[in-house]
Design a protein around this motif. Sequence first.
Motif: not given
Length: 733
Positions: A278-291
Motif C-alpha cells: 500500500x505504500x509503494x506509490x507514496x515511497x516513489x513520490x517521496x523519492x521524486x521529492x528528494x530528487x
Amino acid sequence: MAEGDVVRTKLTHLNSAREIVLQDPKFCPDILGGILPHIVASDAAVELRRWGAEFLAETFSSPRIASQAKQELALTCLEPLLTLLGELETGILKHVIQSSSSIYPLIFRYMTETAVWQQMAAIKSKIISMLDTAAEGVRLACIKFVQRIILVQTPGASDPRLVDKSEVSLTIVPLNHPILNIHALEAEAHGLLDRLLNVFQDGKLDAPIITAILNCLPALVKGRAAISNKILNILMAYNPITIAAKSMVFKERFIARSLEKTLRMILTHLARASSGGPHANKIQTQIQRLLQSKSEFSIEVPKSNKRVMSVTDIDPVKRTKYSSADAENEYTPTPPPPTIQVQPGNGTTYKTLFTLTGDQALSNFDVSQLPLEMATQITLATMYSISPQMLESSINEVRQRLARLVQAAALVPPVRPQLPPQLDDEDDDYIPGGADEGDSNNKGPKINAEGVVYSDSDDSYDGIKDLVPTTVKGKAAAMDLVKMPDLSPEQIQEACEGTLERMFETITALDKPVKKERAGLNRLAAASWDRDGWITVLSRLSTRGLSGIDAEVQNQAQEDRMHYDSLSTQIRQKLFMYVMGDFRTRMDAAVSWLNEEWYNDKLQGIAAKNSDRIPLEPQYAKWMTKVMEGIFPYLEKTDRNIFLRFLSDLPTIPPGVLANIRGLCLDPERSNLGFLAFQYLCMLKPPCRQDVLDIVEELWQNHNDVQMSARKLLVKFRPHIVGLLPKDSNGST
C-alpha cells in the motif's frame, strides 16, 4: 620476565587458539570455556580483556557455529559480558555490545530460568543507558542492539505459512509465560523505537547516528508489519535538505547531501521490496521529492536573498528606459507632495523640517523600527529610482523651510543668554541690547552684528532653538565636550564582537564575486567597499593593526598586551570560520588573509632584530595549518585547480601542510591530487622541494600502493633513489 613480555606471550597463544577455532568451530566451546574466565577478569591486562571482547563478538556472529551451540555458550557468557560492560575503553564496549546483540534472541528463545533473564535484563539496561551518552562508536553499537530488541520484542508474522522457524519474536512467547511479560516487553520495544525515530524530528544533522538508524530501519519495516506504518510515515516526512537549507555552515550542507543520498537509497530498497504494497506509490513520490530538492539544493553556502544593492547590480540599459525622452509616456513619476508650511510657532522639529509627504499615516510611521538592512535597501532603491529634478526640488524645499525658520527667529525676542562669568578683553565692551547686566528679565531682541539671534529657553520655540546657532559677538561660544569614561576590557570585547558580526554580515551579503580589471602595480589594497576590500581591512586589522609593531603598544602593561592579542585572535578566528563556511568560493579571501599574516611575521622579525623588544609569536604557519586541516577532509578530485592555485599563491609552505598533503597521497580516492600537489611544489616552489622529495621517498619505500606514483617524481628529481643514476660523494647525481 617483564609484565609486558608476559602479556605479549599470552596474546600469541590466544591468537593461535583463535586460528584453531576458525579452522574447526567445534573446538570453540572448549577453548572459550577454558580461557574466558581468565582473560575477562577485572585484574587481567587490558590487552587480554580487549582480545576476549573481540573473540566473543566473532564467536557469536560466526555463521559456522550452530545456533544450539551458540545458545549453550551464551548461557555461560552472561556474567563475563556483564563484567566487561563496566569497561571504559570504547573498543571493548563496542565488541561487548555486538556480542550482546547476537545472544539476546538466543536467550529470549530458550528462556527457562529467572536468574538467566535477570542477567540478560541487567546487560540490556546497561547498554540502553549508554545509548545517548557514550562515545560515538559505542552509541552506534547500542543502536544495533536496540534494533535487535525491537525485532525480538514485537510480534512477527501471524500466518503460520509465513513464519520463519528460526525467527525470534514476541509471537513465540505464550501468554502465560512465567518469566516474560508480553505486554511490558512490547511496550518497551515501542518506547525504544520512538527514541530512535526522534532523531528525524529534532532538526539536528548528526551524520553517524542518523546513518546508523537509517540502516537499521529496513529490517524493521520488512520484518514487523505492526510498526512498519509508523516507520514509513516518519521516513517519508524526513528531508535533511530542508534542514540544511537554512544553515550557513558548509559542513552541515555537506552532511545533508550525504544523508539525502542514504535516505533515498533506503526508500528505493523498500519500494522494490514492497512493490505491490500500500505504500509503494507514496515511497516513489517521496523519492521524486528528494530528487527535486537535491536538484534545487547547492552544497555551497547560500547567498542571502536580501542583500544590499550595489552599483554594479544596476543595469544601465533598464534604467535608460525611464530616463530617456522616448520613455516619458511609459513612466510617469510620482508628483511632488504638497508643500507643508513650517512656521516657527507650530512645534518645529527635525522631523517636521524634513517631512515632505502630506500623508499623515506615513509621516507618523516610526522608521527606526525597520531593520537596518531593509532601511538601507529602501533608501538605495529610492535614490536610484527618483529623478534628479525631483531630488533637487525636495532639497530646495527643505532649504526654504530652514531659511524661513532662521528669518522668523531673528524677529522674535528671545531670552537673553547667560554669559560666562569671565570674558576676554575683546568682549568687555559688549552689553546685549544696551540693557543692564543685572536685569535677568530683559525680553528685548538680542541680535549680534551678523544678525544671529541668541536663543535660550523660550518654551514657544523649543523646536527652533536647536536649528539656530548661538554665538557671542560673532564668535562661537566656548563649549567643552563631556569626556566619555574609559571602557573596561569586557566592554571593549563586547563592542568588538558586535562590530565583527556586522562586518561579516556585510561581507556575506557581498559574497557574489565581481569581475574587476587589474590595476597593475599602482593598485590600492581596498579601492572600493566590496568583499575584497572588507577582507583586506580585517586582515590588516588582525595583523598590523593590533599586532603591536609600534613601540607605544609594545611598552604598555602586560594586561593591555594580552588584551590586544585577544582581539587580534578573535578577528583571526572569525576570518577562519568565514573561509571554512565555503572554502571553494572563498579561497581568494584565505590567500589575501594568509599573505598579510606572512608579511606581518616578517615585519615582526625585523622589528625585534632592530630593537630590544620581544618578538610576537608567528601566526602564518599556525593559521595556514589550521586552514589546511579544515579543508582537507572535504577536498575532492574535482578541486584540483582550486587547490593548486591556493598553493601557488602562498608565500611559503609550512611542514604541517606537507604532512597533510602526504595524507592525501595515502587516500585511495584522492591520491592523484596529493601527488599532483607534490609535483607542483617540486617544480615551482624550490624552497620546499627537498622536504617534499623526502616525503615522496618515504612513501616510495614504505607504501606499495602508491609506489608507482611516487616513482614518477623520484625519476625526475632523485633518479639515484630508484637506481637509475649513481650518487657521487657530494650527494649529487
